[in-house]
Scaffold this motif. Sequence first.
Motif, PDB file in Angstrom:
ATOM      1  N   CYS A  83       0.828  -1.207   0.000  1.00 18.68           N
ATOM      2  CA  CYS A  83       0.000   0.000   0.000  1.00 18.68           C
ATOM      3  C   CYS A  83       0.861   1.257   0.000  1.00 18.68           C
ATOM      4  CB  CYS A  83      -0.948  -0.009   1.201  1.00 18.68           C
ATOM      5  SG  CYS A  83      -2.268  -1.245   1.056  1.00 18.68           S
ATOM      6  N   HIS A  84       1.975   1.235   0.699  1.00 18.76           N
ATOM      7  CA  HIS A  84       2.884   2.395   0.685  1.00 18.76           C
ATOM      8  C   HIS A  84       3.410   2.643  -0.727  1.00 18.76           C
ATOM      9  CE1 HIS A  84       5.982   5.221   1.835  1.00 18.76           C
ATOM     10  NE2 HIS A  84       6.905   4.433   1.302  1.00 18.76           N
ATOM     11  N   LEU A  85       3.789   1.579  -1.411  1.00 13.12           N
ATOM     12  CA  LEU A  85       4.320   1.727  -2.769  1.00 13.12           C
ATOM     13  C   LEU A  85       3.261   2.232  -3.743  1.00 13.12           C
ATOM     14  CD1 LEU A  85       6.468  -1.537  -2.925  1.00 13.12           C
ATOM     15  CD2 LEU A  85       7.324   0.814  -2.864  1.00 13.12           C
ATOM     16  N   ARG A  86       2.005   1.923  -3.461  1.00 12.21           N
ATOM     17  CA  ARG A  86       0.903   2.359  -4.329  1.00 12.21           C
ATOM     18  C   ARG A  86       0.259   3.654  -3.854  1.00 12.21           C
ATOM     19  NH1 ARG A  86      -2.914  -2.430  -3.782  1.00 12.21           N
ATOM     20  NH2 ARG A  86      -4.296  -1.058  -4.953  1.00 12.21           N
ATOM     21  N   GLY A  87       0.686   4.147  -2.687  1.00 13.20           N
ATOM     22  CA  GLY A  87       0.089   5.364  -2.153  1.00 13.20           C
ATOM     23  C   GLY A  87      -1.312   5.162  -1.623  1.00 13.20           C
ATOM     24  N   VAL A  88      -1.562   3.979  -1.071  1.00 11.64           N
ATOM     25  CA  VAL A  88      -2.897   3.630  -0.561  1.00 11.64           C
ATOM     26  C   VAL A  88      -2.812   3.433   0.951  1.00 11.64           C
ATOM     27  CG1 VAL A  88      -4.758   1.923  -0.659  1.00 11.64           C
ATOM     28  CG2 VAL A  88      -3.499   2.518  -2.744  1.00 11.64           C
ATOM     29  N   ASP A  89      -3.864   3.809   1.648  1.00 16.04           N
ATOM     30  CA  ASP A  89      -3.909   3.640   3.103  1.00 16.04           C
ATOM     31  C   ASP A  89      -4.184   2.176   3.440  1.00 16.04           C
ATOM     32  OD1 ASP A  89      -4.152   3.891   5.825  1.00 16.04           O
ATOM     33  OD2 ASP A  89      -6.126   4.851   5.772  1.00 16.04           O
ATOM     34  N   ALA A  90      -3.307   1.574   4.239  1.00 16.60           N
ATOM     35  CA  ALA A  90      -3.455   0.165   4.618  1.00 16.60           C
ATOM     36  C   ALA A  90      -4.004  -0.003   6.028  1.00 16.60           C
ATOM     37  CB  ALA A  90      -2.103  -0.545   4.507  1.00 16.60           C
ATOM     38  N   GLY A  91      -4.443   1.080   6.644  1.00 18.47           N
ATOM     39  CA  GLY A  91      -4.861   1.029   8.038  1.00 18.47           C
ATOM     40  C   GLY A  91      -5.908  -0.014   8.346  1.00 18.47           C
ATOM     41  N   ASN A  92      -6.891  -0.171   7.466  1.00 19.51           N
ATOM     42  CA  ASN A  92      -7.974  -1.117   7.752  1.00 19.51           C
ATOM     43  C   ASN A  92      -7.583  -2.565   7.458  1.00 19.51           C
ATOM     44  OD1 ASN A  92      -7.879  -0.961   4.985  1.00 19.51           O
ATOM     45  ND2 ASN A  92     -10.075  -0.637   4.693  1.00 19.51           N
ATOM     46  N   MET A  93      -6.355  -2.783   6.965  1.00 22.38           N
ATOM     47  CA  MET A  93      -5.887  -4.145   6.676  1.00 22.38           C
ATOM     48  C   MET A  93      -5.068  -4.728   7.814  1.00 22.38           C
ATOM     49  SD  MET A  93      -4.587  -3.751   2.748  1.00 22.38           S
ATOM     50  CE  MET A  93      -5.597  -2.945   1.498  1.00 22.38           C
ATOM     51  N   MET A  94      -4.709  -3.911   8.777  1.00 22.50           N
ATOM     52  CA  MET A  94      -3.791  -4.346   9.812  1.00 22.50           C
ATOM     53  C   MET A  94      -4.458  -5.259  10.838  1.00 22.50           C
ATOM     54  SD  MET A  94      -0.761  -3.044   9.138  1.00 22.50           S
ATOM     55  CE  MET A  94      -1.188  -3.438   7.429  1.00 22.50           C
ATOM     56  N   SER A  95      -3.751  -6.328  11.185  1.00 23.25           N
ATOM     57  CA  SER A  95      -4.174  -7.221  12.252  1.00 23.25           C
ATOM     58  C   SER A  95      -3.435  -6.854  13.531  1.00 23.25           C
ATOM     59  CB  SER A  95      -3.861  -8.676  11.878  1.00 23.25           C
ATOM     60  OG  SER A  95      -4.034  -9.522  12.988  1.00 23.25           O
ATOM     61  N   GLU A  96      -4.077  -7.048  14.659  1.00 24.33           N
ATOM     62  CA  GLU A  96      -3.439  -6.785  15.951  1.00 24.33           C
ATOM     63  C   GLU A  96      -3.007  -8.080  16.638  1.00 24.33           C
ATOM     64  OE1 GLU A  96      -2.455  -3.924  16.935  1.00 24.33           O
ATOM     65  OE2 GLU A  96      -3.383  -2.967  15.195  1.00 24.33           O
ATOM     66  N   LEU A  97      -2.835  -9.132  15.851  1.00 20.35           N
ATOM     67  CA  LEU A  97      -2.459 -10.425  16.414  1.00 20.35           C
ATOM     68  C   LEU A  97      -0.967 -10.703  16.343  1.00 20.35           C
ATOM     69  CD1 LEU A  97      -5.380 -12.497  14.882  1.00 20.35           C
ATOM     70  CD2 LEU A  97      -5.141 -11.837  17.265  1.00 20.35           C
ATOM     71  N   GLY A  98      -0.219  -9.872  15.618  1.00 20.99           N
ATOM     72  CA  GLY A  98       1.210 -10.079  15.498  1.00 20.99           C
ATOM     73  C   GLY A  98       1.965  -9.627  16.728  1.00 20.99           C
ATOM     74  N   VAL A  99       3.272  -9.889  16.746  1.00 20.07           N
ATOM     75  CA  VAL A  99       4.093  -9.436  17.870  1.00 20.07           C
ATOM     76  C   VAL A  99       4.406  -7.946  17.760  1.00 20.07           C
ATOM     77  CG1 VAL A  99       5.108 -11.714  18.236  1.00 20.07           C
ATOM     78  CG2 VAL A  99       6.250 -10.107  16.708  1.00 20.07           C
ATOM     79  N   VAL A 100       4.301  -7.415  16.540  1.00 19.24           N
ATOM     80  CA  VAL A 100       4.492  -5.988  16.295  1.00 19.24           C
ATOM     81  C   VAL A 100       3.123  -5.353  16.080  1.00 19.24           C
ATOM     82  CG1 VAL A 100       5.498  -4.252  14.746  1.00 19.24           C
ATOM     83  CG2 VAL A 100       6.757  -6.352  15.254  1.00 19.24           C
ATOM     84  N   ALA A 101       2.851  -4.244  16.735  1.00 18.94           N
ATOM     85  CA  ALA A 101       1.556  -3.573  16.593  1.00 18.94           C
ATOM     86  C   ALA A 101       1.311  -3.192  15.128  1.00 18.94           C
ATOM     87  CB  ALA A 101       1.503  -2.326  17.466  1.00 18.94           C
ATOM     88  N   GLY A 102       0.071  -3.305  14.707  1.00 16.45           N
ATOM     89  CA  GLY A 102      -0.263  -2.970  13.333  1.00 16.45           C
ATOM     90  C   GLY A 102       0.079  -1.532  12.983  1.00 16.45           C
ATOM     91  N   THR A 103      -0.131  -0.614  13.923  1.00 19.56           N
ATOM     92  CA  THR A 103       0.193   0.790  13.674  1.00 19.56           C
ATOM     93  C   THR A 103       1.684   0.989  13.469  1.00 19.56           C
ATOM     94  OG1 THR A 103       0.223   1.095  16.083  1.00 19.56           O
ATOM     95  CG2 THR A 103      -1.804   1.727  14.911  1.00 19.56           C
ATOM     96  N   GLU A 104       2.499   0.185  14.172  1.00 17.83           N
ATOM     97  CA  GLU A 104       3.955   0.277  13.999  1.00 17.83           C
ATOM     98  C   GLU A 104       4.368  -0.294  12.647  1.00 17.83           C
ATOM     99  OE1 GLU A 104       8.114  -1.012  16.274  1.00 17.83           O
ATOM    100  OE2 GLU A 104       6.164  -1.489  17.176  1.00 17.83           O
ATOM    101  N   ALA A 105       3.742  -1.404  12.254  1.00 18.88           N
ATOM    102  CA  ALA A 105       4.051  -2.008  10.957  1.00 18.88           C
ATOM    103  C   ALA A 105       3.733  -1.044   9.812  1.00 18.88           C
ATOM    104  CB  ALA A 105       3.279  -3.303  10.786  1.00 18.88           C
TER     105      ALA A 105
END
Length: 313
Positions: A83-105
Motif C-alpha cells: 500500500c505504501h508503494l501504491r500510495g494507498v492507506d493500509a490502516g484497515n488491513m492491519m491485524s493486531e495479532l502479530g508481535v508488532v503492533a499494526g500501527t507500527e508495521a
Amino acid sequence: MIGRDRIEHLADAASPDEVYARLDEYGVTLIRDERGSVMEERTLQGILKNALQNVIEAAPEPAVYDFMRYPYDCHNIKSAIKCHLRGVDAGNMMSELGVVAGTEALQMPVMDDYAALPAAMAKAAPLAVQAYKKTANPRVIDLMLDKACFADMLACAKAGADEFHLSIVRAQIDLINVMICLRLVRMEAGEQGEMLLEQALIDGGVLAKDVLMRAYKGGEDALLAELGRSPYEKLAEALRESDGTAASAEKLADDYRMELVRTVKYTTFGASVLSAYFYAQEYAVKNIRIILAAKRAGLAAEIIRERIRTSYV
C-alpha cells in the motif's frame, strides 16, 4: 469454543444476520458500527484476539507461542509495503495479532526501518521492496516475506523446544509446498511452472525441495506417489479420491493440518494444549468466514457443509 455442532448450526442459518444472531448466542462479542451493523472482520478478529489473550495469560513463557503470531506480522508488513508503494492507506488491513503492533508495521515502509520485526522478516522486508522496484511485480514481496516468515516460525519453534510446535510448522511448510506444486501440475505450466515452483518452494519442511521438483516433472501421479512414500500418505489417498478441484485440494490440506493438531486433543498439560486451542479458534473463524460468504452467495446448507473445515472439537 465454536466446535463442529455449532458450526453446522451456523450453516443452517437462513441469512448472514441469523449467523450473527447465533454467534451472539454463543457468547461472541459482535462489534457494530454507528448504524448498528455488524462489523464482520473486526468481530472475527475479536474472537482471535480473545483466544490469543487467553494463551498469553495462561502461558508461563508467552514468547514460546510467537510462531503462531508471525503469520499476522507477515500479513501486516506485506500489506503495509504494497500500500505504501501504491500510495494507498493500509490502516484497515492491519491485524493486531502479530508481535508488532499494526500501527507500527504501517510506519515501517515510510521510515524504511523494519528492525522491530522478527529477524528473518526484518532482513527480507527491505530486500523485497528493492526487488519490487526492479521488477514491478508485487508477487516478489509475497514470495520473499512468506519464506522469511516461515524461517522465523521455525526458529521460534526450535527455541521453544516443543516437538509438537516444530512438527506443526514443518507440516504447514510441506502442505503449502505440495499445494503450489499440485496447482502448477494441474495447470500444465511446463518449464515456466518449473521456474515458478523453484522460486516459491519454502525451506524447512519434511519433504525435500528436490523431491517436489522431480515430482513436478513427473506429473500428478508422480507427486501423489512421492506423498505416498512420506508422512503424507493419507493426504495422497484423499487427493486421489477427490474431485480434482483446487477448492477440494485446499480443504484436504486444511483438514490434514487440523488432524495433526487434534493428536494432542487429550493431552492434559504442556505447551501443545494452548497452541491447539488457538489453532482451534483460527479454524472456527475460517469456517465462519466460509459460511458467511456462502450465505451471501445463496448456497444451500448441504453445499456449505462440504466446504467446512474439520473442527478441533
